[in-house]
Design a protein around this motif. Structure first.
Motif, short mmCIF file in Angstrom:
data_model
loop_
_atom_site.label_atom_id
_atom_site.label_comp_id
_atom_site.label_asym_id
_atom_site.label_seq_id
_atom_site.Cartn_x
_atom_site.Cartn_y
_atom_site.Cartn_z
N UNK A 304 0.85 -1.14 0.06
CA UNK A 304 0.40 0.17 -0.14
C UNK A 304 0.52 1.35 -0.15
N UNK A 305 2.16 1.25 -0.41
CA UNK A 305 3.03 1.78 -0.40
C UNK A 305 2.87 3.57 -0.83
N UNK A 306 1.82 3.38 -2.24
CA UNK A 306 1.59 4.09 -3.33
C UNK A 306 0.54 5.60 -2.27
N UNK A 307 0.27 5.06 -1.62
CA UNK A 307 -0.87 6.03 -0.95
C UNK A 307 -0.51 7.02 -0.49
N UNK A 308 0.72 6.20 0.50
CA UNK A 308 1.80 7.41 1.04
C UNK A 308 2.67 7.90 0.02
N UNK A 309 2.97 7.79 -0.83
CA UNK A 309 3.84 8.96 -1.99
C UNK A 309 2.75 9.61 -2.38
N UNK A 310 1.32 9.62 -2.57
CA UNK A 310 0.31 10.26 -3.08
C UNK A 310 0.40 11.29 -2.49
N UNK A 311 -0.01 11.14 -1.42
CA UNK A 311 0.08 12.05 -0.37
C UNK A 311 1.39 13.46 -0.05
N UNK A 312 1.81 12.85 0.15
CA UNK A 312 3.37 13.46 0.50
C UNK A 312 4.21 14.15 -1.15
N UNK A 313 3.90 13.20 -2.43
CA UNK A 313 4.80 13.76 -3.92
C UNK A 313 5.84 13.09 -3.75
N UNK A 314 6.05 12.32 -2.42
CA UNK A 314 7.34 10.91 -2.88
C UNK A 314 7.02 10.18 -3.24
N UNK A 315 8.90 9.55 -4.50
CA UNK A 315 8.76 8.11 -4.88
C UNK A 315 9.67 7.10 -3.71
N UNK A 316 8.89 6.56 -3.21
CA UNK A 316 9.74 5.78 -2.61
C UNK A 316 10.65 5.22 -2.25
N UNK A 317 10.16 4.29 -3.91
CA UNK A 317 10.93 3.63 -4.76
C UNK A 317 12.45 4.03 -4.47
N UNK A 318 12.51 5.71 -5.23
CA UNK A 318 13.34 6.27 -5.36
C UNK A 318 14.63 6.58 -4.20
N UNK A 319 13.66 6.65 -2.73
CA UNK A 319 13.72 6.78 -1.51
C UNK A 319 14.97 5.85 -1.43
N UNK A 320 14.29 3.97 -1.84
CA UNK A 320 15.60 3.05 -1.41
C UNK A 320 16.62 3.16 -2.16
N UNK A 321 16.25 2.80 -3.33
CA UNK A 321 17.67 2.95 -4.13
C UNK A 321 18.84 4.37 -3.49
N UNK A 322 18.13 5.73 -3.40
CA UNK A 322 19.46 6.70 -2.54
C UNK A 322 20.09 5.93 -1.38
N UNK A 323 18.87 5.69 -0.01
CA UNK A 323 19.79 5.55 0.66
C UNK A 323 20.58 4.56 0.73
N UNK A 324 19.36 3.32 0.11
CA UNK A 324 20.86 2.31 -0.69
C UNK A 324 21.92 2.17 -0.96
N UNK A 325 22.39 3.26 -1.72
CA UNK A 325 23.80 3.63 -2.53
C UNK A 325 24.63 4.86 -1.35
N UNK A 326 24.25 4.64 -0.19
CA UNK A 326 24.48 5.46 0.96
C UNK A 326 24.51 7.30 0.75
N UNK A 327 23.97 7.13 -0.07
CA UNK A 327 22.95 9.25 0.37
C UNK A 327 22.17 9.64 1.49
N UNK A 328 21.63 10.27 1.84
CA UNK A 328 20.89 10.91 2.88
C UNK A 328 19.73 10.90 2.30
N UNK A 329 18.73 10.49 3.39
CA UNK A 329 17.09 10.75 3.35
C UNK A 329 17.46 12.33 2.62
N UNK A 330 16.22 11.94 1.28
CA UNK A 330 15.90 13.43 0.80
C UNK A 330 15.59 14.50 1.25
N UNK A 331 14.42 14.51 2.17
CA UNK A 331 13.84 15.65 3.24
C UNK A 331 13.78 14.78 4.51
#
Length: 673
Positions: A304-331
């Motif tokens: 059900x993660x898409x409803x969170x994406x819809x109300x926040x405007x964030x792509x949680x899969x993109x967050x996953x890839x960025x965090x897994x590559x060592x980057x900090x949280x986007x927000x």
């Protein structure tokens, strides 16, 4: 950022991850089983590797082959999706040993939260409220019975290693505990390889509210607000929405901070969900009295993660890839905002009117509402199938996720109903109309939510016929006339307009509608119009019939004072009719073609779906009563009980426990008592 990742999953989540990776410039590798050789997720990725036979244990759960595929294709990381290996501690460790990044939490966090009993002991130390219950290591059935009796009924038995609603049994009185425990343990060992259970108090009027959390490798952790997942069947979610209706800012903050504390307690990294059971002691209209208790943590991305994406405007899969590559949280936490309201409906291959029996078959027709793939939009569909694909017995029954977003909950509800009305699936049973009934019910519209909503509102949710015989017959006749007109040529002898020189032409149609035999008479009027009479005697409905092509397909249908848009998909002798008010089916009968056929099955008991025989509760020679449990089958990860249709004597068992059977296979024979 990674150059290439392997997606160790199938279906809509594999397509979802592939879409985000492509947008980020990351190459993707799909894995597939025999059953999925032509699947949508295979085409969605840049490369694909075959990993085994159709059964999950021979393919998607065979993590050694998945790691080999990643290394062979040069992938730097593996995204596990959800389900299968997404919460497998050994797989996470194996990825690390192979020099691959596991796009998920550390193995230690999976281990800490993977067993419900262990995670609850950990949360107790962290000060997170827990539901009264037993989470001990001693699994002696008599001890479990005593603990349940001490807690007080009703209680919930839950597989400690469980998830997805499997391995759960509600027990309402002491004498039912032993049988429920045995069934729960059997399903747990089959699904998770671990039959340990916990027992907890069943909270009355419970809501299932979960918090989306996200951590990075720098020690930052945020919560992306809550989702209400209270509408459930068989302990599996049906509708999810964000934010939770009636949530106060104070409770949201408390639950969010508790979820972050839980994540930090295990050094969590990546996307995770902390699930809470929320008690409503003051009733549905007193949200300020709600109390929350920790239930479990899902150490993965949720369906059900898409409803969170819809109300926040964030792509949680993109967050996953960025965090897994060592980057900090986007927000940061103070940068996250809620905008509007979103609802997700899980479209599944199943028959709600037959105890949600899973269905298999081909998607002969699969039409979706106009939508976009990710951006915060009015309507979004996430799926892993296309028209013509088959829903097999090997995997989950979910076909697609339909997500809508609106400025308000009322607007989102209206968009959901409209989008579901535009969703046309023919070829197998689905829950689309049931979803419309739930979303349109007074209880859901007024947000009188708890996990028993479906049982509580069953009178308005099951066995509903919104179209009715007159309109269904009119649509079927009009569709037949449209097909005939399309086949006409310039030759006057090919005309199908019912012309007669002296008297009007009358034409008889016969139908089967929901088991009811019906007749209809069509009259070709002199002015080129039509008159239609549906039914006989005082119950007959008379009126002019008119139809014309409608914008976007289908027809503008008018009959007996009613006007509606209708789309008819003909499949053999069956017309599948879709209208804004609902969908139905009607059989056009050719009595000569079916002369001599009989629907009687005598004393045969057949498998309602392909699957495995788990057990028989009877032996040859046993006397049985109508409704008595005879056998248990397992299909699509769920157990299903086969009951006696009438009193009788078991004449013969035709299979043994463990046997795989096809749909329609005769399991046993009954003779008259």
């Amino acid at each position: 950022m990674f150059n290439k990742i392997l997606i160790a999953n199938r279906g809509e989540i594999a397509c979802r991850v592939a879409a985000t990776a492509r947008r980020m410039g990351v190459k993707t590798v799909a894995v597939y089983s025999d059953a999925d050789a032509q699947a949508k997720h295979v085409a969605a990725c840049d490369e694909a590797v075959h990993i085994g036979a159709s059964a999950p244990k021979d393919s998607y759960l065979h993590w050694e082959r998945i790691i080999e595929a990643a290394k062979a294709t040069g992938a730097q990381a593996i995204h596990p999706g959800y389900g299968f290996l997404s919460e497998n501690e050994d797989f996470a460790k194996a990825c690390q040993s192979a020099g691959l990044v596991f796009i998920g939490p550390p193995a230690s966090a999976i281990s800490a939260m993977g067993l419900k009993a262990e995670s609850k002991r950990l949360m107790a130390k962290a000060g997170v409220p827990l539901v009264p219950g037993y989470q001990g290591e001693d699994q002696d059935p008599q001890l479990l019975q005593r603990e349940a009796d001490a807690i007080g009924y009703p209680v919930l038995i839950k597989a400690s290693a469980g998830g997805g609603g499997k391995g759960m049994r509600l027990v309402e009185k002491s004498e039912d505990f032993a049988a429920a425990l045995a069934s729960c343990q059997r399903e747990a060992i089959n699904s998770f390889g671990n039959d340990a259970v916990l027992v907890e108090k069943y909270v009355l009027r419970p809501r299932h509210i979960e918090i989306q959390v996200f951590g990075d490798t720098q020690g930052n952790c945020v919560y992306l607000f809550e989702r209400d997942c209270s509408v459930q069947r068989r302990h599996q979610k049906v509708l999810e929405e964000a934010p939770a209706p009636g949530m106060t800012p104070q409770l949201r903050q408390k639950m969010g901070e508790a979820a972050v504390a839980a994540a930090k307690a295990v050094g969590y990294v990546g996307a995770g969900t902390v699930e809470f059971i929320v008690e409503q002691p003051g009733g549905y209209d007193q949200p300020e009295a709600m109390k929350f208790y920790f239930m479990e943590m899902n150490t993965r991305l949720q369906v059900e993660h898409p409803v969170t994406e819809a109300i926040t405007g964030e792509d949680l899969v993109e967050w996953q890839l960025r965090v897994a590559s060592g980057q900090p949280l986007p927000k940061r936490q103070d940068e996250l905002r809620i905008t509007g309201h979103a609802i997700e409906a899980r479209i599944c291959a199943e028959n709600p009117d037959n105890n949600f029996l899973p269905a298999t078959g081909r998607l002969d027709v699969y039409r979706k509402p106009a939508c976009t793939s990710f951006e915060r939009s009015m309507v979004r569909v996430d799926d892993g199938v296309r028209e013509g694909d088959a829903i097999s017995p090997f995997y989950d029954s979910m076909i697609a996720k339909l997500i809508v977003h609106g400025d308000t909950r009322e607007q989102a509800l209206a968009r959901l109903d409209d989008a579901l009305a535009q969703t046309h699936i023919v070829g197998l049973a689905t829950n689309v109309q049931f979803l419309r009934h739930v979303a349109g019910s007074d209880a859901f519209a007024r947000a009188r939510l708890d996990t028993a909503l479906i049982q509580r509102e069953e009178a308005v949710l099951f066995g509903q016929e919104k179209v009715g015989l007159p309109l269904a017959a009119a649509a079927a006749v009009a569709s037949q006339l449209q097909r005939e007109q399309a086949g006409q040529g310039a030759d006057p002898f090919s005309r199908r307009d019912g012309w007669r020189s002296l008297i009007p032409c009358r034409r008889r149609f016969e139908f089967d509608f929901g088991g009811q035999h019906a007749k209809a008479w069509l009259t070709y009027e002199r002015d080129g119009g039509y008159g239609l009479e549906v039914g006989e005697g005082e119950a007959a409905v008379h009126g002019p019939l008119a139809f014309a092509p409608a914008a976007g397909g289908g027809m503008d249908l008018q009959y007996a004072g009613q006007r509606t848009q209708a789309v008819v998909h003909a499949q053999g002798e069956t017309d599948h009719i879709f209208t804004p008010r609902g969908a139905t089916r009607i059989e056009a009968l050719d009595l000569l073609a079916h002369a001599g056929e009989s629907a009687s099955e005598g004393g045969r008991l057949t498998a309602p779906m392909p699957g495995k025989v788990v057990s028989f509760a009877v032996q040859a020679g046993d006397k049985v009563a109508k409704g008595q449990a005879l056998a248990v089958m397992e299909a699509m990860k769920m157990e299903h009980t086969i009951a006696a249709p009438a009193d009788g004597v078991v004449a013969e068992l035709l299979y043994a426990p463990g046997d795989q059977v096809t749909e329609g296979a005769e399991l046993l024979r009954l003779s008259a008592a």
